[in-house]
Write a protein that holds these residues in place. Structure first.
Motif, short mmCIF file in Angstrom:
data_model
loop_
_atom_site.label_atom_id
_atom_site.label_comp_id
_atom_site.label_asym_id
_atom_site.label_seq_id
_atom_site.Cartn_x
_atom_site.Cartn_y
_atom_site.Cartn_z
N GLN A 163 7.22 -10.96 -13.18
CA GLN A 163 6.77 -9.73 -13.81
C GLN A 163 5.61 -9.08 -13.07
O GLN A 163 5.46 -7.85 -13.07
CB GLN A 163 6.37 -10.02 -15.26
N GLN B 196 5.10 -8.88 -9.85
CA GLN B 196 5.39 -8.38 -8.51
C GLN B 196 5.21 -6.87 -8.39
O GLN B 196 5.68 -6.10 -9.23
CB GLN B 196 6.81 -8.77 -8.10
N THR B 197 4.54 -6.44 -7.34
CA THR B 197 4.31 -5.02 -7.11
C THR B 197 5.59 -4.31 -6.66
O THR B 197 5.77 -3.12 -6.91
CB THR B 197 3.22 -4.81 -6.04
N TYR B 198 6.48 -5.04 -6.00
CA TYR B 198 7.79 -4.50 -5.61
C TYR B 198 8.72 -4.63 -6.81
O TYR B 198 8.85 -5.72 -7.38
CB TYR B 198 8.34 -5.29 -4.42
N ARG B 199 9.35 -3.55 -7.23
CA ARG B 199 10.07 -3.55 -8.50
C ARG B 199 11.59 -3.45 -8.37
O ARG B 199 12.29 -3.49 -9.38
CB ARG B 199 9.59 -2.39 -9.37
N ASN B 200 12.13 -3.32 -7.18
CA ASN B 200 13.57 -3.17 -7.03
C ASN B 200 14.24 -4.54 -6.95
O ASN B 200 14.64 -5.00 -5.88
CB ASN B 200 13.89 -2.33 -5.78
N TRP C 182 16.18 -10.19 -12.04
CA TRP C 182 15.85 -11.59 -12.30
C TRP C 182 17.02 -12.18 -13.07
O TRP C 182 17.20 -11.91 -14.25
CB TRP C 182 14.55 -11.70 -13.10
N ASN D 286 13.03 -5.89 -21.16
CA ASN D 286 12.80 -5.24 -19.87
C ASN D 286 14.14 -4.91 -19.24
O ASN D 286 15.20 -5.32 -19.75
CB ASN D 286 11.94 -6.12 -18.95
N TYR E 71 14.99 -5.67 -16.01
CA TYR E 71 15.27 -6.43 -14.80
C TYR E 71 15.80 -7.85 -15.07
O TYR E 71 16.19 -8.54 -14.14
CB TYR E 71 14.02 -6.53 -13.91
N GLU F 4 6.98 -7.50 -2.00
CA GLU F 4 6.67 -6.32 -1.21
C GLU F 4 6.51 -6.67 0.27
O GLU F 4 7.00 -5.96 1.15
CB GLU F 4 5.38 -5.67 -1.73
#
Length: 240
Positions: free
Chosen positions: A11, A13-17, A20, A40, A42, A87
């Protein structure tokens, strides 16, 4: 519960693409109820009985490779080393002259007290000697990964076998990317050395069957690992 610890790391992580994907083995420790309460976009989870850890990992693999990208395998309790790991990995892949198929880096071992010990990833050409990093610090390109499965006939070393098969036809110069820095913290809580000698026997078969090493070459490596493991166990007993 280790799954919550892993989720907190995901959760953050700065990279969101990313997706999980959670494969739960019909557990009764509250994980199903907790997963059902997540809200969420993801998380993709499923809970059902499985034959083994690697059966569950294969289920996750099959679901993961339906989309382009890369797949990372984290077990419950494992975490990203910090919030910027995904990221950093994405930037390294984008900056590489060619699209790598296999990406890996350093990792930390985390004991029951939460203490971390850094482990440097080995060079790719040392794969025949054993794991060059933990699988929690490895990223597999999905198109290639779709052709591979964890072999359940190696209940202790299926991850090593999968990696060996995955990279078998890759050109190390263009398809392998080693990223400097720590990518994950591997939770060693509950990890036992009891079956380590059985794992060495599986590694011997993997080297002969999937790396085409001669019986002599594979046998020498087995003996070296056997002596090394036995020495580590003796040192642990003397230090306790």
């Amino acid at each position: 519960m280790g799954l919550i610890k892993t989720h907190v790391s995901v959760q953050a992580q700065t990279y969101r693409n990313f997706r999980w994907i959670v494969v739960d083995g019909n557990s009764t420790d509250g994980a199903v109820e907790w997963l059902g309460g997540l809200d969420n976009d993801y998380t993709d989870w499923k809970s059902e009985r499985d034959r083994s850890l690697y059966d569950a990992m294969n289920k996750g693999l099959v679901k993961a490779v339906t989309e382009p990208g890369y797949t990372l395998f984290l077990n419950s309790g494992d975490t990203f080393h910090d919030a910027s790991v995904l990221e950093k990995v994405a930037q390294a892949i984008a900056a590489n002259p060619t699209q790598p198929k296999y990406v890996y880096g350093d990792y930390c071992l985390e004991n029951s007290k939460g203490q971390l010990r850094e482990v440097k990833a080995k060079s790719f050409d040392r794969l025949k000697l054993g794991m060059i990093s933990s699988h929690q610090a490895m990223y597999f390109e999905n198109q290639r990964l779709s052709e591979i499965r964890f072999r359940e006939d190696f209940p202790l070393s299926a991850d090593y076998c999968m990696i060996v098969e995955f990279v078998a036809t890759l050109n190390p110069e263009t398809a392998v990317l080693k990223i400097p820095g720590i990518l994950c913290d591997f939770d060693t809580t509950g990890v036992s050395q009891v079956h380590r000698f059985d794992a060495l026997k599986e590694d011997l078969l993997i080297r002969k069957r999937y790396m085409n090493l001669s019986s002599l070459h594979a046998g020498v490596l087995y003996l070296l690992h056997y002596v090394h493991t036995h020495t580590k166990l003796l040192r642990g007993q003397m230090g306790s």
